[in-house]
Design a protein around this motif. Structure first.
Motif, PDB file in Angstrom:
ATOM      1  N   PHE A   1       3.983  24.686 147.792  1.00 32.79           N
ATOM      2  CA  PHE A   1       4.616  23.609 147.250  1.00 32.79           C
ATOM      3  C   PHE A   1       4.604  23.729 145.727  1.00 32.79           C
ATOM      4  CE2 PHE A   1       0.395  22.428 148.279  1.00 32.79           C
ATOM      5  CZ  PHE A   1      -0.179  21.799 147.097  1.00 32.79           C
ATOM      6  N   ASP A   2       5.464  22.918 144.925  1.00 33.68           N
ATOM      7  CA  ASP A   2       5.426  22.928 143.581  1.00 33.68           C
ATOM      8  C   ASP A   2       4.827  21.831 143.254  1.00 33.68           C
ATOM      9  OD1 ASP A   2       7.199  25.307 143.481  1.00 33.68           O
ATOM     10  OD2 ASP A   2       8.877  24.083 143.576  1.00 33.68           O
ATOM     11  N   ILE A   3       4.115  22.171 142.090  1.00 34.90           N
ATOM     12  CA  ILE A   3       3.235  21.096 141.260  1.00 34.90           C
ATOM     13  C   ILE A   3       3.972  21.034 139.855  1.00 34.90           C
ATOM     14  CG2 ILE A   3       1.073  20.664 140.242  1.00 34.90           C
ATOM     15  CD1 ILE A   3      -0.395  22.105 142.331  1.00 34.90           C
ATOM     16  N   THR A   4       4.452  19.787 139.762  1.00 38.87           N
ATOM     17  CA  THR A   4       5.080  19.490 138.481  1.00 38.87           C
ATOM     18  C   THR A   4       4.582  18.540 137.368  1.00 38.87           C
ATOM     19  OG1 THR A   4       6.662  17.895 139.457  1.00 38.87           O
ATOM     20  CG2 THR A   4       7.234  20.338 139.710  1.00 38.87           C
ATOM     21  N   GLU A   5       4.972  18.611 136.125  1.00 32.60           N
ATOM     22  CA  GLU A   5       4.398  17.473 135.328  1.00 32.60           C
ATOM     23  C   GLU A   5       5.342  17.357 134.179  1.00 32.60           C
ATOM     24  OE1 GLU A   5       2.150  14.393 134.366  1.00 32.60           O
ATOM     25  OE2 GLU A   5       1.367  15.789 135.789  1.00 32.60           O
ATOM     26  N   GLU A   6       5.689  16.324 133.928  1.00 32.13           N
ATOM     27  CA  GLU A   6       6.391  16.014 132.553  1.00 32.13           C
ATOM     28  C   GLU A   6       5.611  15.189 131.547  1.00 32.13           C
ATOM     29  OE1 GLU A   6      10.963  15.028 133.640  1.00 32.13           O
ATOM     30  OE2 GLU A   6       9.541  13.483 134.307  1.00 32.13           O
ATOM     31  N   PHE A   7       5.757  15.450 130.442  1.00 32.12           N
ATOM     32  CA  PHE A   7       4.926  14.894 129.416  1.00 32.12           C
ATOM     33  C   PHE A   7       6.078  14.673 128.109  1.00 32.12           C
ATOM     34  CE2 PHE A   7       1.559  14.304 126.184  1.00 32.12           C
ATOM     35  CZ  PHE A   7       0.637  13.752 127.261  1.00 32.12           C
ATOM     36  N   PHE A   8       5.732  13.315 127.513  1.00 29.98           N
ATOM     37  CA  PHE A   8       6.476  12.843 126.314  1.00 29.98           C
ATOM     38  C   PHE A   8       5.806  12.672 125.304  1.00 29.98           C
ATOM     39  CE2 PHE A   8       8.905  11.767 130.314  1.00 29.98           C
ATOM     40  CZ  PHE A   8      10.094  12.248 130.073  1.00 29.98           C
ATOM     41  N   LEU A   9       5.945  13.132 124.069  1.00 30.87           N
ATOM     42  CA  LEU A   9       5.241  13.019 122.733  1.00 30.87           C
ATOM     43  C   LEU A   9       6.252  12.668 121.908  1.00 30.87           C
ATOM     44  CD1 LEU A   9       1.992  12.394 122.172  1.00 30.87           C
ATOM     45  CD2 LEU A   9       2.051  14.758 121.802  1.00 30.87           C
ATOM     46  N   ARG A  10       5.998  11.806 120.717  1.00 34.67           N
ATOM     47  CA  ARG A  10       6.640  11.591 119.826  1.00 34.67           C
ATOM     48  C   ARG A  10       6.309  12.506 118.570  1.00 34.67           C
ATOM     49  NH1 ARG A  10       9.478   6.090 119.728  1.00 34.67           N
ATOM     50  NH2 ARG A  10       8.619   5.365 121.691  1.00 34.67           N
ATOM     51  N   PRO A  11       6.991  12.866 117.773  1.00 32.35           N
ATOM     52  CA  PRO A  11       6.755  13.926 116.817  1.00 32.35           C
ATOM     53  C   PRO A  11       5.514  13.121 115.671  1.00 32.35           C
ATOM     54  CG  PRO A  11       9.027  13.731 116.915  1.00 32.35           C
ATOM     55  CD  PRO A  11       8.558  12.867 117.933  1.00 32.35           C
ATOM     56  N   ARG A  12       4.649  13.841 115.081  1.00 29.09           N
ATOM     57  CA  ARG A  12       3.760  13.160 114.278  1.00 29.09           C
ATOM     58  C   ARG A  12       4.085  13.430 112.594  1.00 29.09           C
ATOM     59  NH1 ARG A  12      -1.406  15.486 117.250  1.00 29.09           N
ATOM     60  NH2 ARG A  12      -0.873  14.118 119.169  1.00 29.09           N
ATOM     61  N   GLN A  13       4.844  14.504 112.226  1.00 26.05           N
ATOM     62  CA  GLN A  13       5.049  14.857 110.923  1.00 26.05           C
ATOM     63  C   GLN A  13       6.457  14.252 110.468  1.00 26.05           C
ATOM     64  OE1 GLN A  13       2.757  16.284 108.935  1.00 26.05           O
ATOM     65  NE2 GLN A  13       1.362  16.353 110.737  1.00 26.05           N
ATOM     66  N   SER A  14       7.333  13.929 111.355  1.00 28.64           N
ATOM     67  CA  SER A  14       8.771  13.649 110.923  1.00 28.64           C
ATOM     68  C   SER A  14       9.232  12.915 112.016  1.00 28.64           C
ATOM     69  CB  SER A  14       9.451  14.786 110.514  1.00 28.64           C
ATOM     70  OG  SER A  14       9.638  15.782 111.639  1.00 28.64           O
ATOM     71  N   LEU A  15      10.528  12.304 111.816  1.00 29.71           N
ATOM     72  CA  LEU A  15      11.060  11.669 113.017  1.00 29.71           C
ATOM     73  C   LEU A  15      11.835  12.618 113.993  1.00 29.71           C
ATOM     74  CD1 LEU A  15      13.150   9.017 111.028  1.00 29.71           C
ATOM     75  CD2 LEU A  15      10.996   8.610 112.138  1.00 29.71           C
ATOM     76  N   ILE A  16      12.118  13.616 113.666  1.00 34.93           N
ATOM     77  CA  ILE A  16      12.602  14.782 114.540  1.00 34.93           C
ATOM     78  C   ILE A  16      12.011  15.947 114.171  1.00 34.93           C
ATOM     79  CG2 ILE A  16      14.751  16.043 115.119  1.00 34.93           C
ATOM     80  CD1 ILE A  16      16.243  13.429 114.577  1.00 34.93           C
ATOM     81  N   VAL A  17      11.554  16.857 115.222  1.00 36.13           N
ATOM     82  CA  VAL A  17      11.098  18.219 114.694  1.00 36.13           C
ATOM     83  C   VAL A  17      12.372  18.914 115.051  1.00 36.13           C
ATOM     84  CG1 VAL A  17       9.814  19.946 116.064  1.00 36.13           C
ATOM     85  CG2 VAL A  17       8.889  17.673 115.959  1.00 36.13           C
ATOM     86  N   SER A  18      12.654  19.805 113.885  1.00 37.57           N
ATOM     87  CA  SER A  18      13.871  20.658 113.758  1.00 37.57           C
ATOM     88  C   SER A  18      13.279  22.042 114.529  1.00 37.57           C
ATOM     89  CB  SER A  18      14.031  20.810 112.405  1.00 37.57           C
ATOM     90  OG  SER A  18      14.317  19.489 111.704  1.00 37.57           O
ATOM     91  N   ARG A  19      14.255  22.716 114.961  1.00 39.29           N
ATOM     92  CA  ARG A  19      14.154  23.978 115.244  1.00 39.29           C
ATOM     93  C   ARG A  19      14.911  25.073 114.367  1.00 39.29           C
ATOM     94  NH1 ARG A  19      12.862  28.133 117.267  1.00 39.29           N
ATOM     95  NH2 ARG A  19      12.951  28.857 119.644  1.00 39.29           N
ATOM     96  N   GLU A  20      14.179  26.136 114.252  1.00 37.68           N
ATOM     97  CA  GLU A  20      14.873  27.290 113.248  1.00 37.68           C
ATOM     98  C   GLU A  20      15.102  28.451 114.223  1.00 37.68           C
ATOM     99  OE1 GLU A  20      12.623  28.362 109.976  1.00 37.68           O
ATOM    100  OE2 GLU A  20      13.277  26.735 108.870  1.00 37.68           O
TER     101      GLU A  20
END
Length: 178
Positions: free
Chosen positions: A159-178
């Motif tokens: 069987f599959d073991i799944t997990e979801e985790f949500f966390l708000r950014p700490r340093q800014s409102l949005i974590v940008s991606r380069e």
């Protein structure tokens, strides 16, 4: 003849030499099955704990930064494989997504990276649980899955073991991606 048969029956009822062997033969299969089942459940719970730890740690690594580069993302995805050890990293898959809500309440994916599963499309509208996001904010969403292969498939099956985790950014409102 009947008297001899009656005598033999009485003698067999009094005989107790093989009782322990018969009891053992009846109980042993049940005890072995219980032992293997407990071992299987214990192993599955250990994998579940590792999957939960991996989801939490990966979300935390991303949320601590304000800009994630390609090299950092590679290291973060590799960290997930390291956290799941000593279990097989080939069965481990992860997706890390930044989701934001506009001031008008529209939810969309800012960026997504994955290993072992498909990344979410930028600009898509994912369905998140209520209360996770507020207008003008974002959240880091980590989804982790592990394809558990039971050592004794006959008892629990794979069987599959799944997990979801949500966390708000700490340093800014949005974590940008380069």
């Amino acid at each position: 003849m009947i008297r001899a048969l009656g005598h033999l029956t009485r003698r067999l009822r009094r005989e107790e030499d093989g009782v322990s062997a018969v009891e053992f033969a009846l109980i042993a299969p049940v005890m072995v099955l219980l032992y293997l089942g407990m071992m299987e459940i214990s192993l599955a719970l250990s994998v579940d704990r590792k999957v939960t730890n991996a989801a939490s740690a990966l979300a935390d690594l991303v949320a601590q930064d304000d800009v994630i580069t390609d090299d950092e993302m590679t290291d973060i995805l590799n960290a997930g494989s390291a956290i799941i050890q000593p279990f097989d990293a080939e069965e481990f898959s992860v997706r890390i997504t930044s989701v934001s809500m506009s001031l008008t309440g529209e939810v969309e994916v800012d960026w997504s990276d994955a290993r072992g599963m498909t990344a979410r499309a930028e600009g898509s509208e994912p369905a998140l649980p209520g209360g996770i996001l507020s207008p003008g904010r974002s959240v880091i969403w980590v989804e982790v899955a592990y394809a558990y292969e039971a050592p004794f498939e006959e008892i629990t099956g794979n069987f599959d073991i799944t997990e979801e985790f949500f966390l708000r950014p700490r340093q800014s409102l949005i974590v940008s991606r380069e």
